[in-house]
Design an enzyme around this catalytic site. Structure first.
Site, PDB file in Angstrom:
ATOM      1  N   ASP A   1      27.675  17.514  12.771  1.00  7.81           N
ATOM      2  CA  ASP A   1      28.960  17.900  13.365  1.00  7.81           C
ATOM      3  C   ASP A   1      28.964  18.807  14.604  1.00  7.81           C
ATOM      4  O   ASP A   1      29.820  18.639  15.357  1.00  7.81           O
ATOM      5  CB  ASP A   1      29.927  18.563  12.260  1.00  7.81           C
ATOM      6  CG  ASP A   1      30.364  17.840  11.136  1.00  7.81           C
ATOM      7  OD1 ASP A   1      30.589  16.503  11.469  1.00  7.81           O
ATOM      8  OD2 ASP A   1      30.797  17.908  10.074  1.00  7.81           O
TER       9      ASP A   1
ATOM     10  N   TYR B   1      37.456  18.396   6.838  1.00  9.68           N
ATOM     11  CA  TYR B   1      36.689  19.888   6.341  1.00  9.68           C
ATOM     12  C   TYR B   1      37.328  20.936   7.264  1.00  9.68           C
ATOM     13  O   TYR B   1      37.214  20.870   8.604  1.00  9.68           O
ATOM     14  CB  TYR B   1      35.205  19.875   6.248  1.00  9.68           C
ATOM     15  CG  TYR B   1      34.899  19.573   4.876  1.00  9.68           C
ATOM     16  CD1 TYR B   1      34.858  20.460   3.891  1.00  9.68           C
ATOM     17  CD2 TYR B   1      34.517  18.300   4.486  1.00  9.68           C
ATOM     18  CE1 TYR B   1      34.453  20.273   2.451  1.00  9.68           C
ATOM     19  CE2 TYR B   1      34.157  17.678   3.187  1.00  9.68           C
ATOM     20  CZ  TYR B   1      34.124  18.779   2.202  1.00  9.68           C
ATOM     21  OH  TYR B   1      33.701  18.370   1.059  1.00  9.68           O
TER      22      TYR B   1
END
Length: 646
Positions: free
Chosen positions: A309, A397
């Site tokens: 990420d 998330y």
């Protein structure tokens, strides 16, 4: 007149650079300067993928703090120019290009938001995809899509910059991740911005919208009992000050900067020692270097979901404006952050950080003494700490990043995971129907929560009372006792070992109790102990994927809880500078294989905070926060309890 204006502008620029802290993030004006220099010197169709401060040499930074003057102000730029990736270093004080080279290795730079948004739209006008949506009885107007990096699975030939686009159905809900349209894969070439692959493999029931919407306005009775308001009031204002990017609070001073890849970067943390009447260095720099999220589903639409990420999407780039009174308490102070868009134009994230003093009813120390005749002595000190917070919304998330500074000299890093699970659609409505490996938990009808991991790798450049440090692992060993020596039959003792090389300090923790201390062997307390800081982990989690799994090769830093390397300015990103489609060739695991000397050297600690996530029904439709982290605590750093007098 033009000459006068030029001289005046140049003088202002020189004065501005002179007053800038050497580790300050690039300002909006500097980002515009970067855009101007690059567009004036690079010919072709270009896009900006990363712009940030080119880290000055550590020695130059430390010298500047002693009055030697600031090092040159430089910017690091990663560009795509046509089919090439370019690495450019700019000298902002000279308004010039220091270096410009074409990157010829594997992997690609961070994706831009602009190209992701463009890729997300392509399926919606692609006839085969539109036909597949119609075949499923869905409305194209209620379909939204997201683009996912594809990883690497042993291909010898380098692939183009590709993403796979997966789509969701948002009719009657905003919780798109709970209504996936399974079975369809659309592959997009980002450089050409066109669909290059389409596969409609299978029709799977789309989960229903009922019960998926998490917005407060959509909730219906019954409701839980309401709590009475709690106020956090500091009538005299905060006890900390912010001067530019330098924060001072209690006995702490540190520098806080925003980076579009890493997010918050804590630098030059020092603590004032009352007994010595001086500030003492603790930490040169700390940040989240990479975030590795591999999913455990082997189906065609899922196997490649093994995300980096930070390196692929930008952990800082995904940061969101913090909401006063919700994300941060009412006594919080906010700071903004700046990044560069695809065309080089500066962008702003308002309220990207908040800083606040936490007084949550915890106790710093206390004691009640009743053994002294005629006296009852009670001494209590409440704990107040300073928190720096950022939240990164990396897709489904939301990661809550906290750095907490304590008056005792401890630094606590905490990461909270909340947001939405990435669910897989299924034809199952009850667990009794499942007779195959489904790689997850049935959370609701037709909704599987897929098993996955989160590994956050922290870069911790500790400089404990200076940069010549060593790593000491002290293991607690059970020792048997002879009946002749004592009525006891055993005790434990501390056996300490100083790591000589990187391989000595590559550790999987948890099998035996141990103390993990970075010491300065050249500085000792009055009674002879080397000064140090120790790592206190919370949950100990490492990857359990096989070493030859291609996802694990890319994210091999997750195999160990702890690594120690000698300081190297270029070794910053644990998954490699070019994480998208990386092959693990430029990573912490590879750097560490050199087994360099680390005793009494300038060293960096790398610590992995991990989570194995087996979803449960309580994670549906939105997850309550789960947290992990670690603490860095003084270890014979002070002569006695440093908070005795608070």
């Amino acid at each position: 007149m033009a000459i006068i204006c030029f001289v005046f502008f140049s003088l202002l620029q020189i004065l501005s650079l002179a007053s800038t802290h050497p580790l300050d993030p690039l300002s909006p004006s500097e980002l515009r300067q970067v855009q101007s220099i690059v567009k004036g010197s690079v010919v072709g169709n270009l896009s900006f993928h990363y712009v940030g401060l080119d880290d000055p040499d550590k020695a130059a930074v430390l010298s500047s703090l002693d009055g030697a003057g600031n090092p040159p102000r430089r910017a690091a730029v990663l560009l795509r120019v046509g089919p090439e990736t370019r690495e450019i270093i700019l000298d902002l004080s000279e308004n010039s290009v220091v270096s410009d080279r074409v990157y010829g290795g594997t992997g690609y730079p961070m994706l831009t938001f602009e190209e992701l948004i463009a890729a997300n739209k392509l399926p919606l006008t692609y006839p085969p995809f539109m036909a597949s949506i119609k075949k499923r009885g869905l409305k194209i107007d209620d379909v939204v899509c997201g683009s996912y990096t594809i990883g690497w699975y042993g291909e010898k030939k380098r692939r183009g910059r590709e993403v796979r686009v997966m789509c969701y159905y948002v009719e009657e809900t905003v919780n798109l991740y709970m209504r996936p349209i399974e079975g369809i894969t659309v592959t997009v070439d980002l450089d050409q911005m066109k669909v290059i692959g389409f596969y409609d493999r299978i029709v799977v029931t789309v989960p229903k919208a009922e019960g998926t919407d998490y917005r407060g306005s959509r909730q219906r009775p019954p409701y839980p009992p309401k709590l009475k308001p709690i106020a956090v009031v500091q009538p005299k204002g905060p006890s900390f000050t912010i001067n530019g990017n330098t924060v001072r609070w209690a006995n702490w001073e540190f520098h806080l900067a925003f980076d579009m890849r890493a997010g918050p970067m804590i630098s030059l943390a020092s603590i004032y020692d009352l007994d010595k009447a001086e500030s003492r260095r603790v930490l040169y720099r700390a940040f989240i270097s990479e975030l590795f999220v591999p999913y455990m589903d082997l189906t065609e639409e899922w196997y490649y979901r093994t995300f980096m990420d930070a390196g692929e999407y930008g952990f800082g780039h995904c940061a969101v404006p913090l909401q006063p009174l919700r994300d941060c308490p009412e006594n919080a102070v906010f700071m903004d952050g700046y990044f560069t868009g695809q065309d080089g134009t500066p962008g702003k994230i308002s309220n990207v950080f908040c800083l606040f003093e936490r007084h949550a009813g915890d106790i710093t120390w206390r004691h009640t003494e009743v053994l002294i005749p005629g006296q009852v002595i009670i001494e209590v000190r409440p704990e107040v700490s300073l928190v720096v917070r950022m939240i990164s919304a990396a897709g489904n998330y939301d990661y809550i990043v906290d750095w907490e500074f304590k008056q005792s000299g401890a630094i606590k890093a905490k990461i909270g995971l909340t947001g939405l699970l990435e669910a897989r659609g299924s034809n199952y409505t009850h667990t009794d129907q499942i007779e195959e490996q489904v790689y997850g938990t049935l959370l609701a009808q037709n909704t599987l929560g897929v098993h996955h991991d989160h590994f956050l790798l922290y870069h911790l450049d500790l400089d404990v009372d200076g940069d010549a440090n060593s790593f000491v692992k002290s293991t607690l060993k059970t020792t048997r006792v002879s009946p002749i020596r004592s009525p006891r039959r055993s005790y434990w003792k501390v056996v300490s070992e100083t790591a000589k090389t990187e391989s000595d300090a590559r550790l999987q923790l948890g099998l035996n109790p141990a103390e993990l201390v970075v010491v300065n062997p050249n500085k000792k307390t009055k009674v002879g102990n080397p000064v140090g800081y120790r790592l206190i982990p919370e949950a100990l989690v490492t990857s359990i994927l096989s070493d030859n799994d291609y996802a694990e090769i890319r994210g091999a830093f997750s195999k160990y809880n702890l690594w120690i390397t000698p300081y190297n300015k270029s070794e910053k990103w644990a998954g490699g500078l070019y994480a998208d489609q990386s092959r693990g060739e430029d990573s912490l695991a590879v750097w560490s294989l050199r087994s360099r000397e680390i005793e009494n050297k300038d060293i960096v600690m790398w610590y992995t905070v991990g989570f194995h996530h087996v979803p449960y029904q309580e994670d549906f439709p939105i997850m309550p926060t789960i947290s992990g982290g670690f603490e860095l605590r003084p270890t014979n750093f002070f002569e006695h309890n440093s908070v005795l007098k608070i």
